[in-house]
Write an enzyme that holds these catalytic residues in place. Sequence first.
Site, PDB file in Angstrom:
ATOM      1  N   ASP A   1       0.753  -1.095   0.011  1.00  0.00           N
ATOM      2  CA  ASP A   1      -0.028  -0.114  -0.058  1.00  0.00           C
ATOM      3  C   ASP A   1       0.877   1.133   0.081  1.00  0.00           C
ATOM      4  OD1 ASP A   1      -2.574   1.266  -0.079  1.00  0.00           O
ATOM      5  OD2 ASP A   1      -2.238   1.704   2.173  1.00  0.00           O
TER       6      ASP A   1
ATOM      7  N   HIS B   1       2.502   3.158  -9.192  1.00  0.00           N
ATOM      8  CA  HIS B   1       2.059   1.795  -9.252  1.00  0.00           C
ATOM      9  C   HIS B   1       3.413   1.058  -9.930  1.00  0.00           C
ATOM     10  CE1 HIS B   1      -1.863   1.858  -7.949  1.00  0.00           C
ATOM     11  NE2 HIS B   1      -2.242   2.799  -8.844  1.00  0.00           N
TER      12      HIS B   1
ATOM     13  N   LEU C   1      11.365 -20.182  -4.304  1.00  0.00           N
ATOM     14  CA  LEU C   1      10.609 -19.263  -3.498  1.00  0.00           C
ATOM     15  C   LEU C   1       9.270 -19.453  -3.986  1.00  0.00           C
ATOM     16  CD1 LEU C   1      10.905 -15.893  -1.679  1.00  0.00           C
ATOM     17  CD2 LEU C   1       9.081 -16.037  -3.385  1.00  0.00           C
TER      18      LEU C   1
END
Length: 218
Positions: free
Chosen positions: A2, A19, A113
């Site tokens: 955020d 973004h 991962l």
Amino acid sequence: MDGNGRWASARGLPVADGHREGARALRRTVEAAIDLGVSSLAVYAFSTENWARPPAEVEAILELMDETIDRELPDLARQGVRTRFFGRRDRVPADLQRKMAALEQETAVNDRLHLWIAFDYGGRAELVEAARSLVADGVSADGVTEEELARRLYAPELPDPDLVIRTSGELRLSNFLLWQSAYAELVFTDTLWPDFGEGDLREALEAYARRGRRFGAR
């Protein structure tokens, strides 16, 4: 993840630039997670509520996800990252759906991962759909268990998070992994997502390591 909009606003930039910088932070954080020995990382990229944002911003986010799959995630794949998306896909453009599916297939054998990307995801919607699935499958009231419901979540293989990190100073979960986070430790940081990096991740992990987890016991 955020704070992209506030990061851009503070610099007099369009929200789309925030973004885009957030996408760079994602790659940076995934690489840091690899270095720190994290085996599974779930990130909240786009929520069911985000469709209510201005159409131009939504379009920019969808385009950015397309770019991220093309530019950022392939290099992570070469580092052994397996990427999976969870949430709804029926509202995502067809080309983006195909790219998501292709990346999942191409990285299916990677195990350094596991990167889980929540896209068009909402925790409440997930639980509603799981409940509908129970009904559709004819599960009796007595047959409804935590295990049966969990099997019907968007990503049943996603491990329950040990730690949930929320950036930008907000102190809430915002509909993220509501079922899965029942016993997760929470860390809130004032750092805006585009500025997040290895130091912030290390701090959060160190805070987690100092805590005692009892899961309701003594």
